[in-house]
Design an enzyme around this catalytic site. Structure first.
Site, short mmCIF file in Angstrom:
data_model
loop_
_atom_site.label_atom_id
_atom_site.label_comp_id
_atom_site.label_asym_id
_atom_site.label_seq_id
_atom_site.Cartn_x
_atom_site.Cartn_y
_atom_site.Cartn_z
N PHE A 27 0.82 -1.22 0.00
CA PHE A 27 0.00 0.00 0.00
C PHE A 27 0.86 1.27 0.00
CE2 PHE A 27 -2.70 -3.07 2.29
CZ PHE A 27 -3.94 -2.86 1.71
N ALA A 44 2.63 4.54 -0.29
CA ALA A 44 2.72 5.47 -1.43
C ALA A 44 2.50 6.89 -0.93
CB ALA A 44 1.65 5.14 -2.47
N THR A 93 -4.40 2.38 -8.43
CA THR A 93 -5.53 3.30 -8.51
C THR A 93 -6.14 3.33 -9.91
OG1 THR A 93 -6.05 5.66 -8.43
CG2 THR A 93 -3.79 5.12 -8.92
N ASP A 94 -7.39 3.75 -9.98
CA ASP A 94 -8.04 3.93 -11.29
C ASP A 94 -7.50 5.16 -12.03
OD1 ASP A 94 -9.20 5.92 -9.70
OD2 ASP A 94 -11.28 5.36 -10.13
N TYR A 131 0.90 12.41 -9.47
CA TYR A 131 0.54 11.23 -8.66
C TYR A 131 0.20 10.05 -9.56
CZ TYR A 131 -2.58 8.00 -6.22
OH TYR A 131 -3.19 6.86 -5.74
N ALA A 190 0.79 9.53 -12.66
CA ALA A 190 1.92 9.10 -13.50
C ALA A 190 2.87 8.22 -12.68
CB ALA A 190 2.66 10.31 -14.05
N LYS A 213 2.05 6.41 -10.06
CA LYS A 213 1.41 5.12 -9.81
C LYS A 213 1.43 4.26 -11.08
CE LYS A 213 -0.41 3.71 -6.61
NZ LYS A 213 0.08 2.95 -5.40
N ASN A 229 -12.03 5.75 -5.84
CA ASN A 229 -11.92 6.57 -4.61
C ASN A 229 -12.49 5.88 -3.39
OD1 ASN A 229 -11.76 8.56 -6.88
ND2 ASN A 229 -11.55 9.98 -5.16
N HIS A 264 -7.32 18.81 -13.71
CA HIS A 264 -8.33 18.05 -12.95
C HIS A 264 -9.07 17.03 -13.83
CE1 HIS A 264 -11.70 18.61 -9.69
NE2 HIS A 264 -11.27 17.36 -9.78
P1 NAD Z 1 -2.18 7.28 2.67
O1 NAD Z 1 -1.47 8.46 2.14
O2 NAD Z 1 -3.29 7.47 3.64
O3 NAD Z 1 -1.14 6.30 3.36
C1 NAD Z 1 0.10 5.99 2.78
C2 NAD Z 1 0.95 5.29 3.84
O4 NAD Z 1 2.21 4.94 3.24
C3 NAD Z 1 1.27 6.18 5.04
O5 NAD Z 1 1.09 5.46 6.23
C4 NAD Z 1 2.73 6.55 4.85
O6 NAD Z 1 3.43 6.76 6.06
C5 NAD Z 1 3.25 5.33 4.11
N1 NAD Z 1 4.44 5.61 3.31
C6 NAD Z 1 4.61 6.65 2.44
N2 NAD Z 1 5.84 6.60 1.90
C7 NAD Z 1 6.45 5.50 2.41
C8 NAD Z 1 7.72 4.90 2.23
N3 NAD Z 1 8.63 5.43 1.39
N4 NAD Z 1 8.00 3.77 2.89
C9 NAD Z 1 7.10 3.23 3.75
N5 NAD Z 1 5.90 3.76 3.98
C10 NAD Z 1 5.55 4.88 3.31
O7 NAD Z 1 -2.68 6.48 1.39
P2 NAD Z 1 -4.00 5.62 1.18
O8 NAD Z 1 -5.09 6.51 0.75
O9 NAD Z 1 -4.19 4.72 2.34
O10 NAD Z 1 -3.57 4.77 -0.10
C11 NAD Z 1 -2.89 3.52 0.06
C12 NAD Z 1 -2.62 2.93 -1.31
O11 NAD Z 1 -3.84 2.74 -2.02
C13 NAD Z 1 -1.76 3.84 -2.20
O12 NAD Z 1 -0.88 3.01 -2.93
C14 NAD Z 1 -2.76 4.52 -3.12
O13 NAD Z 1 -2.16 4.86 -4.35
C15 NAD Z 1 -3.79 3.42 -3.28
N6 NAD Z 1 -5.17 3.87 -3.56
C16 NAD Z 1 -5.76 4.81 -2.78
C17 NAD Z 1 -7.09 5.18 -3.02
C18 NAD Z 1 -7.81 6.20 -2.17
O14 NAD Z 1 -8.93 6.57 -2.50
N7 NAD Z 1 -7.24 6.67 -1.08
C19 NAD Z 1 -7.79 4.57 -4.08
C20 NAD Z 1 -7.13 3.62 -4.86
C21 NAD Z 1 -5.83 3.26 -4.58
O1 DAU Z 2 -9.41 7.47 -7.79
C1 DAU Z 2 -8.59 6.94 -6.77
C2 DAU Z 2 -7.81 8.07 -6.14
O2 DAU Z 2 -8.75 8.81 -5.35
C3 DAU Z 2 -6.65 7.60 -5.29
O3 DAU Z 2 -5.71 6.97 -6.11
C4 DAU Z 2 -5.99 8.78 -4.58
O4 DAU Z 2 -4.98 8.31 -3.71
C5 DAU Z 2 -7.05 9.51 -3.77
O5 DAU Z 2 -6.49 10.64 -3.17
C6 DAU Z 2 -8.22 9.91 -4.67
O6 DAU Z 2 -7.84 10.95 -5.62
P1 DAU Z 2 -8.81 12.19 -5.94
O7 DAU Z 2 -7.99 13.29 -6.44
O8 DAU Z 2 -9.96 11.74 -6.75
O9 DAU Z 2 -9.33 12.45 -4.44
P2 DAU Z 2 -9.58 13.79 -3.62
O10 DAU Z 2 -10.29 13.39 -2.37
O11 DAU Z 2 -8.35 14.61 -3.49
O12 DAU Z 2 -10.60 14.57 -4.54
C7 DAU Z 2 -11.85 14.00 -4.92
C8 DAU Z 2 -12.55 14.98 -5.84
O13 DAU Z 2 -12.92 16.13 -5.06
C9 DAU Z 2 -11.68 15.51 -6.96
O14 DAU Z 2 -12.48 15.70 -8.12
C10 DAU Z 2 -11.17 16.84 -6.46
C11 DAU Z 2 -12.33 17.33 -5.59
N1 DAU Z 2 -11.94 18.17 -4.44
C12 DAU Z 2 -11.00 17.71 -3.59
C13 DAU Z 2 -10.59 18.47 -2.51
C14 DAU Z 2 -9.52 17.98 -1.57
C15 DAU Z 2 -12.58 19.39 -4.24
O15 DAU Z 2 -13.48 19.79 -4.99
N2 DAU Z 2 -12.19 20.13 -3.16
C16 DAU Z 2 -11.21 19.75 -2.30
O16 DAU Z 2 -10.88 20.51 -1.36
#
Ligand code: NAD
Ligand code: DAU
Length: 372
Positions: free
Chosen positions: A81, A83, A134-135, A160, A162, A164, A189, A298
């Protein structure tokens, strides 16, 4: 034994907590996390007395450490995970994204390969490297385009996505070239407990309760496909258990929604749960909605076609958006200490950089957000 990277972050900590819930605490976890700004040991407090969970603070790019962990603990799988995960931060500072997501994944793959190559035959064929992605790697959809499938060409648009995409290509190449048993998941998301309030849903919940502006980028019509984090964790367990080696599985919620509808739904829910702050906001938290400057580059729309994982592995999300968002809002309302702790100095600096005002609860945020 499995090795989880990034298990102190949002999804990783949910995964580790669920792992012990679901497996009845049978299989140990080594949890390697660098504890960047996004890593939080408070997420793992419920495991303080869990002897099968071992937390190690360290970087996935530290090969000596990773190799030592692999040799000492001999895991049957790595679930990756770790990242840098926030698009807006990648726009302000892409370098950490290249370091962790690209180079870090490269080093981790190399350590995994070295370890896997010396495993006895039976253990080597049972070994799995599950790369969580991620998508966003697929780019942006038009309003009538079909949802992303596993064969949609990659067109990442942000630093980001790119980074991933690059890591996905590395994982793929390590399977094709070396035979490392890689599985890749591309998920939409997520939302749910322990998500940092830098991402849309928790940011809106926390700002609404504090009487601050709810900053909507652009026209608010960008569409995301929202999935409750517990469903993502279940999908990953499913792919780990039954996924075909070398395959990619898309994971999504079948739940496309424009941002403004997400924020409006949150406001309605918060009006019911917290009438006092609704009253202070002028009758409804929706009064705090403020349109701000758009995110550069965006992506307009993401949508996941999750038929492959449903048909092959039998996974489907359990939560609807209505049930998942209620759980999420209630979690934030019931975890005010966690919320207060994550709004540290570093968090305030980020809010100031991104939105042009400090994260205070003085109700002045709305005025200082730039209007479109
Ligand atoms: P997050 O930012 O909440 O957590 C990332 C974690 O990775 C943190 O605990 C951080 O300390 C750790 N980390 C960062 N760099 C590191 C390193 N060099 N070595 C070891 N640990 C490190 O992220 P998240 O939202 O939990 O996402 C987790 C994974 O899922 C990511 O790979 C992200 O791309 C993917 N993902 C996230 C979403 C989403 O909506 N959040 C959706 C699809 C995929
Ligand atoms: O699609 C999966 C991805 O979803 C993951 O890979 C990423 O780690 C995760 O951060 C997320 O990316 P998004 O950019 O889609 O998520 P975010 O929550 O930052 O934003 C969701 C949408 O809301 C996006 O269209 C931008 C918008 N937004 C976001 C913020 C933070 C706003 O309008 N206002 C805001 O303040």
């Amino acid at each position: 034994m499995i090795l989880v990277t990034g298990g102190a972050g949002f999804i990783g900590s949910n995964f580790v907590l669920d792992w012990f819930d679901q497996s009845g605490a049978q299989e140990p976890v080594i949890n390697l996390d660098a504890l960047t700004y996004a890593g939080n040991l408070e997420n793992l407090i419920a495991l303080s007395n869990e002897p099968l969970h071992q937390f190690v603070q360290g970087d996935i790019g530290d090969r000596a450490l990773v190799s030592r962990l692999l040799t000492e603990h001999r895991p049957r799988a790595i679930v990756h995970f770790a990242a840098e995960s926030h698009v807006d931060r990648s726009i302000h500072g892409p370098s950490a994204f290249i370091n962790t997501n690209v180079q870090g994944t490269f080093h981790l793959l190399e350590c995994a390969r070295e370890y896997w190559q010396q495993l006895p035959q039976e253990k080597a064929s049972a070994f799995r490297f599950l790369h969580v992605s991620t998508d966003e790697v697929y780019g942006s959809l038009g309003p009538n385009d079909p949802a992303f499938t596993e064969s949609t060409p990659y067109q990442p648009n942000s630093p980001y996505s790119a980074s991933k995409a690059a890591s996905d290509h590395l994982a793929r190449a390590w399977y094709h070239t070396y035979g490392l048993p890689v599985l890749t998941t591309n998920c939409s998301n997520n939302y749910g407990p322990f998500q940092l309030p830098e991402k849309l849903i928790p940011l809106m919940i926390i700002n609404a309760l504090a009487g601050r502006a709810l900053p909507i980028y652009g026209d608010g019509r960008n569409v995301r496909d929202w999935l409750y984090v517990g469903d993502h964790c279940a999908a990953i367990r499913c792919v780990l258990a039954r996924g075909r080696v070398g395959e990619v599985y898309n994971i999504g919620g079948w739940n496309e929604m424009p941002n403004i509808e997400i924020v409006s739904a949150l406001c309605t829910l918060l009006d019911q749960r917290s009438p006092l702050t609704a009253q202070r906001a002028g009758g409804s938290h929706a009064q705090l909605i403020t349109y701000v400057k758009d995110r550069p580059g965006h992506d307009r729309r993401y949508a996941i076609n999750a038929e492959k994982i449903a048909n092959e592995l039998g996974w489907k999300p359990i939560e609807t958006f209505a049930t998942g968002i209620e759980k999420t809002v209630d979690w934030y309302l019931n975890h005010q200490d966690w919320v207060a702790h994550v709004q540290s100095g570093a968090y305030r600096q980020w809010i100031n950089l991104q939105y042009g005002h400090a994260a205070s609860s003085d109700g002045q945020g709305k005025q200082s957000c730039s209007q479109q």
